[in-house]
Design an enzyme around this catalytic site. Structure first.
Site, PDB file in Angstrom:
ATOM      1  NE  ARG A  44      -3.509   2.479   2.481  1.00 32.97           N
ATOM      2  CZ  ARG A  44      -4.599   2.717   3.172  1.00 32.97           C
ATOM      3  NH1 ARG A  44      -5.226   1.725   3.798  1.00 32.97           N
ATOM      4  NH2 ARG A  44      -5.091   3.931   3.263  1.00 32.97           N
ATOM      5  CB  ILE A 136     -23.700 -13.943  -3.981  1.00 35.52           C
ATOM      6  CG1 ILE A 136     -24.532 -12.895  -3.243  1.00 35.52           C
ATOM      7  CG2 ILE A 136     -24.564 -15.085  -4.471  1.00 35.52           C
ATOM      8  CD1 ILE A 136     -25.601 -12.240  -4.123  1.00 35.52           C
ATOM      9  CG  ASP A 201     -20.068  -2.447 -10.576  1.00 35.90           C
ATOM     10  OD1 ASP A 201     -18.889  -2.787 -10.405  1.00 35.90           O
ATOM     11  OD2 ASP A 201     -21.017  -2.907  -9.907  1.00 35.90           O
ATOM     12  CE  LYS A 205     -20.045  -5.959  -9.442  1.00 32.03           C
ATOM     13  NZ  LYS A 205     -20.808  -5.096  -8.530  1.00 32.03           N
ATOM     14  N   GLY A 302     -18.845  -4.502   0.328  1.00 27.63           N
ATOM     15  CA  GLY A 302     -18.478  -4.373   1.736  1.00 27.63           C
ATOM     16  C   GLY A 302     -17.235  -5.187   2.033  1.00 27.63           C
TER      17      GLY A 302
HETATM   18  N1  HSE Z   1     -20.075  -0.524  -6.559  1.00 26.85           N
HETATM   19  C1  HSE Z   1     -20.543  -1.861  -6.410  1.00 26.85           C
HETATM   20  C2  HSE Z   1     -22.025  -1.845  -5.992  1.00 26.85           C
HETATM   21  C3  HSE Z   1     -19.838  -2.637  -5.346  1.00 26.85           C
HETATM   22  O1  HSE Z   1     -22.591  -0.802  -5.742  1.00 26.85           O
HETATM   23  O2  HSE Z   1     -22.581  -2.922  -5.917  1.00 26.85           O
HETATM   24  C4  HSE Z   1     -18.660  -3.409  -5.788  1.00 26.85           C
HETATM   25  O3  HSE Z   1     -18.875  -4.217  -6.884  1.00 26.85           O
END
Ligand code: HSE
Length: 436
Positions: A44, A136, A201, A205, A302
């Site tokens: 880091r 999950i 995002d 996925k 999280g």
């Molecule tokens: N930014 C994403 C969400 C979290 O709001 O689900 C991480 O993938």
């Protein structure tokens, strides 16, 4: 057996979650893995902040490449995020013969094919359970648990920020901008919320799930992606009156001539369990020919939910590190030589039902003209609602639900509808999926 040596890149939210879960559950994890998992070095830039998290338990460096190339390290855990340093470090780790565990969906959606090819050539594993829907275990389910099935479609709420915003808009009747500001204040949405609210995002996925479900390369560049910026509270209310909730769904479906890969706000029947997934929670529905429909639900983000997935990958990789590379589970579920070249279909070829809201002049023949245009394009109406106009009001809303149609037909019909003199504002259209 000597503990397997882990190097961690990034000690932010996810990285610190990995450290805490590994430390707290060390004994239990070792009983499962058959071997200790020792986090020995972490990178880091801010060493003082890193020291505050890990104390003296872990050696700290500032340069991720030093970890990626460290000869003592066997598995590199990438928690930096993004596609810059993270990509260089992952490629360097693979090049140095190390296994990689990553939570980085953008990296895999954009560079996954190159990364998996490099890993295959080197005989190392790249594990990425945390990249989709956080805690999950959806990658494990798609890749292993459902391996007997011909998977037909996958539909998921895979972005918690947008699901939180949609829930608040519905429950409080608030406009998008107000709820977004609240999400930012609560720390859900990023300072630049575009990745979440524009569906990117979720697109990353969904592209990863599509590859694993159907045995095709990762093709985010071919995905059709829409977010929730344009969504109005009034459409959430009309949808509710008709028995639907609006969710930002990532959908990928196998069709005889190709694959649908799309992310957009979607009307979902209230009676489906997934319609009740509220707040920042995630859920994924998978339809397999043998098993039928299965549903996976949990926290998609999280520190510790994501660490749960990262550490599960660490245990998997630890167990399989000594196995013959040809006998491990393939990265994309199907053997690299057996990937399909089924194309991703253009959005005009998608087959879906629609919700239309038309602001119209409240006069004779308006509805007949609208239904006439839809009929000409072979679009069948499934349901309708007309707002009662107020005293003296000369305008009203007509909301139409259609049966499944080809998106291209709907686009052509909408161009004609928009040109009708009695349609007085831009038509709102949303897709609707029964998920049956
Ligand atoms: N930014 C994403 C969400 C979290 O709001 O689900 C991480 O993938």
């Amino acid at each position: 057996m000597k503990p397997i040596q882990i190097g961690l890149l990034g000690l932010g939210t996810v990285g610190s979650g990995v450290f805490h879960v590994l430390t707290r559950n060390q004994a239990e994890i070792q009983r499962r893995a058959g071997r200790g998992i020792a986090l020995t070095v972490a990178a880091r830039r801010d060493l003082a902040a890193a020291r505050a998290i890990v104390g003296d338990a872990v050696r700290l460096v500032t340069d991720p490449m030093a970890v990626a190339r460290d000869p003592a390290i066997e598995i590199v855990v990438e928690c930096i995020g993004g596609t810059g340093i993270a990509r260089d470090a992952v490629m360097a780790a693979i090049d140095s013969g190390k296994h990689v565990v990553t939570a980085n969906k953008a990296l895999l959606a954009l560079h996954g094919n190159e990364i998996f090819a490099a890993a295959h050539a080197k005989g190392v594993m790249v594990a990425f359970e945390a990249a989709v829907a956080g805690g999950i275990p959806i990658i494990k389910a798609l890749r292993e648990g459902l391996t007997a099935n011909r998977i037909e479609w996958v539909a998921g709420i895979v972005n918690g920020t947008t699901n939180f915003i949609l829930t608040e808009m519905r429950e409080k009747g608030l406009p998008f901008a107000t709820v977004l500001a609240e999400a930012q204040r609560l720390g859900y949405a990023e300072a630049d919320p575009a990745f979440d609210i524009d569906g990117i995002d979720a697109g990353h996925k969904t592209a990863i799930m599509s590859a694993i479900a159907f045995g095709v390369p990762v093709q985010f560049d071919r995905a059709h992606v829409e977010g929730i910026r344009q969504l109005e509270a009034i459409d959430i209310r009309y949808a509710e009156k008709l028995g639907y909730r609006i969710k930002l769904l990532g959908i990928t479906r196998r069709r005889p001539d190709g694959i649908e890969l799309r992310v957009h706000p979607t009307l979902v029947p209230m009676k489906r369990l997934i319609a009740s997934v509220e707040g920042a929670m995630n859920a994924v529905l998978v339809q397999g020919d043998a098993v039928g429909t299965t549903l996976y639900y949990g926290k998609g983000a999280g520190a510790e939910p994501t660490a749960s997935a990262v550490v599960a990958d660490l245990v998997d990789v630890t167990r399989l590190a000594t196995a013959d590379p040809d006998h491990r589970v393939p990265h994309l579920a199907f053997q690299p030589g057996a990937l399909s070249d089924l194309p991703v279909l253009p959005i005009a070829e998608a087959r879906t039902a629609f919700y239309l809201r038309l602001a119209v002049a409240d006069e004779a023949g308006v509805l007949a003209a609208i239904t006439g245009v839809l009929a000409q394009h072979g679009i069948s109406i499934d349901g309708m609602l007309q707002r009662e106009s107020a005293e003296g009001e000369r305008q009203t809303d007509i909301v139409i639900l259609t049966h499944v149609t080809r998106e291209g037909a709907m686009r052509a019909a909408m161009t004609e509808l928009q040109a009708l003199p009695t349609v007085v504002a831009p038509i709102v259209s949303l897709r609707k999926e029964e998920l049956a």
